[in-house]
Enzyme design. Sequence first.
Site, PDB file in Angstrom:
ATOM      1  N   ARG A  79       0.840  -1.194   0.000  1.00 33.08           N
ATOM      2  CA  ARG A  79       0.000   0.000   0.000  1.00 33.08           C
ATOM      3  C   ARG A  79       0.877   1.248   0.000  1.00 33.08           C
ATOM      4  NH1 ARG A  79      -5.353  -1.123   2.166  1.00 33.08           N
ATOM      5  NH2 ARG A  79      -5.543  -3.353   2.591  1.00 33.08           N
ATOM      6  N   HIS A 423     -18.308  43.895 -11.019  1.00 27.13           N
ATOM      7  CA  HIS A 423     -19.445  44.497 -10.315  1.00 27.13           C
ATOM      8  C   HIS A 423     -20.404  43.434  -9.782  1.00 27.13           C
ATOM      9  CE1 HIS A 423     -23.523  46.355 -10.173  1.00 27.13           C
ATOM     10  NE2 HIS A 423     -22.867  47.407  -9.713  1.00 27.13           N
ATOM     11  N   ARG A 529     -21.276  51.719   1.771  1.00 27.45           N
ATOM     12  CA  ARG A 529     -21.151  52.446   0.503  1.00 27.45           C
ATOM     13  C   ARG A 529     -22.463  53.169   0.237  1.00 27.45           C
ATOM     14  NH1 ARG A 529     -18.660  46.847  -1.449  1.00 27.45           N
ATOM     15  NH2 ARG A 529     -20.499  46.293  -0.229  1.00 27.45           N
ATOM     16  N   ARG A 585     -18.810  55.520   4.149  1.00 25.93           N
ATOM     17  CA  ARG A 585     -18.024  56.142   3.092  1.00 25.93           C
ATOM     18  C   ARG A 585     -18.882  57.169   2.367  1.00 25.93           C
ATOM     19  NH1 ARG A 585     -15.742  52.571  -1.826  1.00 25.93           N
ATOM     20  NH2 ARG A 585     -17.905  52.787  -2.544  1.00 25.93           N
ATOM     21  N   GLU A 712      -6.950  54.335  -1.178  1.00 27.10           N
ATOM     22  CA  GLU A 712      -7.180  53.570  -2.407  1.00 27.10           C
ATOM     23  C   GLU A 712      -6.172  53.889  -3.496  1.00 27.10           C
ATOM     24  OE1 GLU A 712     -11.694  53.463  -3.218  1.00 27.10           O
ATOM     25  OE2 GLU A 712     -11.334  55.291  -2.070  1.00 27.10           O
ATOM     26  N   ASN A 735      -9.392  46.989  -3.261  1.00 21.83           N
ATOM     27  CA  ASN A 735      -9.881  46.770  -4.630  1.00 21.83           C
ATOM     28  C   ASN A 735      -9.282  47.811  -5.575  1.00 21.83           C
ATOM     29  OD1 ASN A 735     -11.423  44.844  -3.400  1.00 21.83           O
ATOM     30  ND2 ASN A 735     -13.365  45.900  -3.646  1.00 21.83           N
ATOM     31  N   CYS A 798     -10.606  47.286   4.125  1.00 22.95           N
ATOM     32  CA  CYS A 798     -12.042  47.122   3.876  1.00 22.95           C
ATOM     33  C   CYS A 798     -12.338  46.682   2.449  1.00 22.95           C
ATOM     34  CB  CYS A 798     -12.803  48.410   4.187  1.00 22.95           C
ATOM     35  SG  CYS A 798     -12.344  49.804   3.128  1.00 22.95           S
TER      36      CYS A 798
END
Length: 862
Positions: A79, A423, A529, A585, A712, A735, A798
């Site tokens: 095995r 999106h 948002r 935000r 950002e 992002n 975030c």
Amino acid sequence: MDNPTTTILTRITPSAKIDRARHGWRAKCLQRLIRMELPVPASFALPHTVVQMIASGQAVDLEPLNTLFAQEDGLVSVRPSAMNPEWGGPGTVLNVGINDETHDRLAKRIGQDNADAIYLSFVQSYAINIARLDPDMFSQSGANALAEALRNYRDEMDEPFPQKPERQLAGVLRSMSRAWDGPTARLLRQAKGAPADAPLGLVVQQMRLALGPGLCGSGTIQFTDSVTGQPRVTGRFRGQKHGETVGAGAETLFLTRDERGTSLEETAPEIFADLVRFGVAARERLREEMQIEFMVTNGQISLIDAMRVPRSSRAGVRIAVALARDGIIPPEEAVMRVEPRALTDLLHHQIDPHGKRDVITRGINASPGAATGKIVLSAEVAQAFAARGESCVLVRRETLPEDIRGMHASVAVLTERGGMTSHAAVLARGLGLPCIVGASALNIDLRNRSVTTGSFVLNEGDEITIDGTSGDVLAGAPPMLEPALDDAFNQLLEWADAVSDMDVRANADTPEDARTARKFEARGIGLCRTEHMFFDSERLPAMREMIFADNPEDRKLALERILPMQRKDFTDLFEIMAGLPVTIRLFDPPLHEFLPHDRTGLRELAETLDLPLATVVRRVESLKEFNPMLGMRGVRLGIAVPEIYEMQARAIFEATIDASRKGAVVIPEIMIPLVSAMREVELVQNRVDAVAAAVRNDRHANFAYRLGVMVETPRAALRAGDIAAHSAFLSFGTNDLTQMTYGLSRDDAGRFMGIYVQQQVYSEDPFHILDQDGVGELLLIGAERARRKCPDITVAVCGEHGGNPESIAFCHEAGFDYISCSSFRVPIARLAAAQASIRCPRAKKQTDSFDFESIRASGPQK
């Protein structure tokens, strides 16, 4: 083989030096069973060094293994024993050592037919897998099958079938060791997370026959359900069965009385009781739910093998929690045993793995879970279906901001285009909707209201199922498993929170999102948002009126219509979160997103505003931008059209007063988007402070608030020290930061990202897993410079990466205060944050300079 080399082949005994890294998991497991004094047949472990020698054709001394051929029936099995059972290995080979002499001896003890069957199965296996002969020549069955197989072997090899057990064994070992190093095997185990050069050990074990007088058979038994994780004896016992060869009178016996058919519990209660006792002992000593493979020979049990019970995600959680509650493992180990991503299977409906899957196309699994509904091709139709109480799946080429109402009305989303951070993907994860994007085989025909994929033609109203976990689109409505947010799930996360030293907040834009965040015990809202609120049908006319206003006074008048609605939005969020922090935000998107672009929409807008169509068209055209992502949006819009931020600030402060009077004291956090310079923060801060003073005066009430920045842009990260002087917190929006650092559009990157990852341009999709070398260094630089200026500043993430376990580990190592992710990813993030804390507990908030290299070198920790 020339020049035999003396090599240590280890007999597995309680005191033998069996090491998992050298001999593999199976050898170590067998040793533990032997130490428990369970009935395990004599076994030898071959370390990976010996296996490598055999594979390369070097001579090894197999003399110690000859003792196995001298015992009882003289047969052995071989095995695989890789370091990790998940890595697999070559198939087990049974009945090694059978020859003419052994065959004659077995025929006298267990009958001619049974002995023939054993011999035939080994000749066929050896000829095909070791001698590499044509399988079609060894598919014999019937009365003369054994003689025919032996004759064919002799004719093809120009020699009789090997009679020396040692030669048979050497051939089997060589074949298995070389199979492990084959290109296909390498690719398969690499897909399971194994390194390409992963070692392989082998186990040679004395065989027990499941044939003969008395009760004989083979089976497996486990004591927990692999799908649910509930305590339950399951498995099968096959009477008079040997390996894959069925002897005369073979029958399946169920294990327990509550199963249909004859049960082993009734037929042989003593044997059944022993198996249960063995299972309890294995669970306690091996600290795991085990599946035991066993043989019964003339009423005597032999344990051949034991392995970790295969389990679904929900079973894995229940098993880990049960082991901890029973005191077998500590709670911290239970937390570490569950892969954070596995929790997604518990949060949503899943397609029953036992049901039929009629797959019609595939795409990128952008948001987990499964849902069934009727195809709709527009947001308006989705809302109509929802109003009638019908479940629908929104199918689009790609979603736009105005589709959000349709997404809210749907049970799932399917798009032809897009990637993991498009999106549709981002919003679906936030809403907890199953979502598949990038299903490039789709062809959407809006004129005929149909969808074509391959040979399938589906019309609007046809029923499909979206499996967002796998990326499969299925026809019809397969059976589903319910979410498993049960006691075990809650207990695991309670233990996780007890050891975690980094908070987890939620990205929540609506009261429904906030309630989901509370249900999953988020420590607040890290990103609200506000732009999504403006697409509501009651607010959109006022928003468009504001866009077409020619002076500040007219803009304020239009925004005053939205003010009470915004105030209620924030009041609801504050009341639901009951004193937990809420980070809002300020308005971010460019204004053109709120305007129609088709002729019909423009004409309707002209009628609504009582303006000439030409005037409306000119204004819409004037707002168009070559690159909206880098255009008039975020703080730039807030400075150029300050009335928007002033209205939002007033709504926030008035909601703060109203919510504080009804419950816990609220301290809102206001976040400025897309900042790149300190002066931008100063300008917005002055206006927000002025609005705060006006509200305090108008309402005769006092309140506190915190003003911060969403980092950002690369420049904001590099100038974080300056920006921190005017900020109570910095929250990295990874992002957009990833987009700007790479110069990539997250909506379009899906078209080539697969090729880039495949060709190792990028190790991972940077929109899916945080790029620690580039974007990650900007996070480290920004955090270090901000804390150098303001040691008590709050630093957070975030972006979508806040729900990714590898990225969470990086943020924890960097000393961030919290991460924020989609509401439905909060449990995953809580578990990942706890595991990061267990691996690397931090004594205090880091304020000194970061060691970039050591943090990056720690890498994703699983």
